[in-house]
Design an enzyme around this catalytic site. Structure first.
Site, PDB file in Angstrom:
ATOM      1  N   GLU A  44       0.867  -1.170   0.000  1.00  0.00           N
ATOM      2  CA  GLU A  44       0.000   0.000   0.000  1.00  0.00           C
ATOM      3  C   GLU A  44       0.905   1.221   0.000  1.00  0.00           C
ATOM      4  O   GLU A  44       1.703   1.399   0.924  1.00  0.00           O
ATOM      5  CB  GLU A  44      -0.949   0.060   1.202  1.00  0.00           C
ATOM      6  CG  GLU A  44      -1.900   1.254   1.051  1.00  0.00           C
ATOM      7  CD  GLU A  44      -2.675   1.624   2.306  1.00  0.00           C
ATOM      8  OE1 GLU A  44      -3.428   2.604   2.233  1.00  0.00           O
ATOM      9  OE2 GLU A  44      -2.511   0.965   3.344  1.00  0.00           O
ATOM     10  N   ASP A  69       5.153   4.758   3.665  1.00  0.00           N
ATOM     11  CA  ASP A  69       4.848   6.169   3.862  1.00  0.00           C
ATOM     12  C   ASP A  69       6.135   6.888   4.253  1.00  0.00           C
ATOM     13  O   ASP A  69       7.008   6.294   4.906  1.00  0.00           O
ATOM     14  CB  ASP A  69       3.788   6.370   4.949  1.00  0.00           C
ATOM     15  CG  ASP A  69       3.044   7.687   4.788  1.00  0.00           C
ATOM     16  OD1 ASP A  69       1.883   7.671   4.340  1.00  0.00           O
ATOM     17  OD2 ASP A  69       3.627   8.744   5.101  1.00  0.00           O
ATOM     18  N   ASP A 118      -2.560  12.215  -2.765  1.00  0.00           N
ATOM     19  CA  ASP A 118      -2.632  13.621  -3.140  1.00  0.00           C
ATOM     20  C   ASP A 118      -2.916  13.684  -4.647  1.00  0.00           C
ATOM     21  O   ASP A 118      -2.141  13.149  -5.444  1.00  0.00           O
ATOM     22  CB  ASP A 118      -1.300  14.303  -2.833  1.00  0.00           C
ATOM     23  CG  ASP A 118      -1.351  15.812  -3.036  1.00  0.00           C
ATOM     24  OD1 ASP A 118      -2.179  16.291  -3.833  1.00  0.00           O
ATOM     25  OD2 ASP A 118      -0.528  16.516  -2.406  1.00  0.00           O
ATOM     26  N   ASP A 154     -11.233  10.165  -3.877  1.00  0.00           N
ATOM     27  CA  ASP A 154     -12.422  11.003  -3.877  1.00  0.00           C
ATOM     28  C   ASP A 154     -12.343  12.046  -4.985  1.00  0.00           C
ATOM     29  O   ASP A 154     -13.258  12.846  -5.148  1.00  0.00           O
ATOM     30  CB  ASP A 154     -12.545  11.732  -2.532  1.00  0.00           C
ATOM     31  CG  ASP A 154     -11.400  12.708  -2.325  1.00  0.00           C
ATOM     32  OD1 ASP A 154     -10.249  12.237  -2.223  1.00  0.00           O
ATOM     33  OD2 ASP A 154     -11.631  13.933  -2.293  1.00  0.00           O
TER      34      ASP A 154
END
Length: 214
Positions: A44, A69, A118, A154
């Site tokens: 991920e 991350d 982002d 989104d």
């Protein structure tokens, strides 16, 4: 103690955890050394505090999951979450996605998840989008033949851009859903909700999902 200092302490602590590796630069590090088995490896990218990584790992104990991350404080939270829930098939890398093909073995990854990245809406920042051709080439290098990329976002513009770039790159778009929560038989893996997703849903935003295969 200031918030900045608190985050720095967590960042320093995270690299000492057994399920965390600190690889923020180029190196010969191999993700496949994380696990003592040959189970399929799923990444991920931009895992944040590890909600999706740990939830996927709990659902699929026969697969290995690695969340990546660049923020050490987020990795601390992700690692702590996995440790407290005794999720042994979820581990984490504090590293830059830009260099992922430098420290992940070629043709070693089964799937890649990109959850709420982002969108970099400005045109001049398109190359930073995690579904830009630059990143697709990196994914192609590390994914096994037929490897899959999942995008959950989104942002409609990023969704449409990703369909176009994946198609132009020669990938096969297997599923593109404009509003996943209107689907009658939604896959369980798509029902996992991150902090950001809950926020967007409260704002009435649609959630988009794209799956494509190399």
């Amino acid at each position: 103690m200031s918030q900045k200092r608190h985050k720095q302490i967590r960042k320093d602590q995270s690299v000492t955890f057994d399920n965390v590796f600190d690889k923020r630069g180029r190196s010969d590090f191999e993700v496949t050394t994380f696990f003592d088995n040959d189970n399929p490896l799923i990444l991920e990218l931009g895992c944040g505090i590890g909600v999706y990584t740990t939830a996927l790992a709990k659902r699929n104990i026969d697969k290995n999951y690695v969340g990546v991350d660049s923020k050490g404080e987020r990795i601390w939270q992700a690692s702590t979450r996995a440790t407290e829930q005794k999720i042994n098939n979820a581990k984490f890398v504090n590293g830059y996605i830009d260099y992922i093909d430098q420290w992940v073995t070629n043709k070693s990854v089964q799937e890649i998840w990109i959850t709420f990245p982002d969108p970099h809406p400005r045109e001049k920042m398109q190359k930073k989008r995690l579904t830009s051709p630059i990143f697709l080439q990196k994914y192609k290098n590390i994914l096994k033949d037929g490897g899959v990329v999942h995008l959950k976002t989104d942002d409609e513009d990023l969704f449409n851009y990703s369909i176009d770039t994946a198609t132009d790159f020669g990938c096969t778009v297997e599923q593109a859903i404009a509003n996943i929560y209107k689907e009658k038989n939604l896959a369980q893996e798509l029902e996992i909700k991150t902090k950001f997703e809950k926020k967007w849903l409260e704002m009435g935003k649609d959630i988009f999902y794209l799956r494509f295969r190399f």
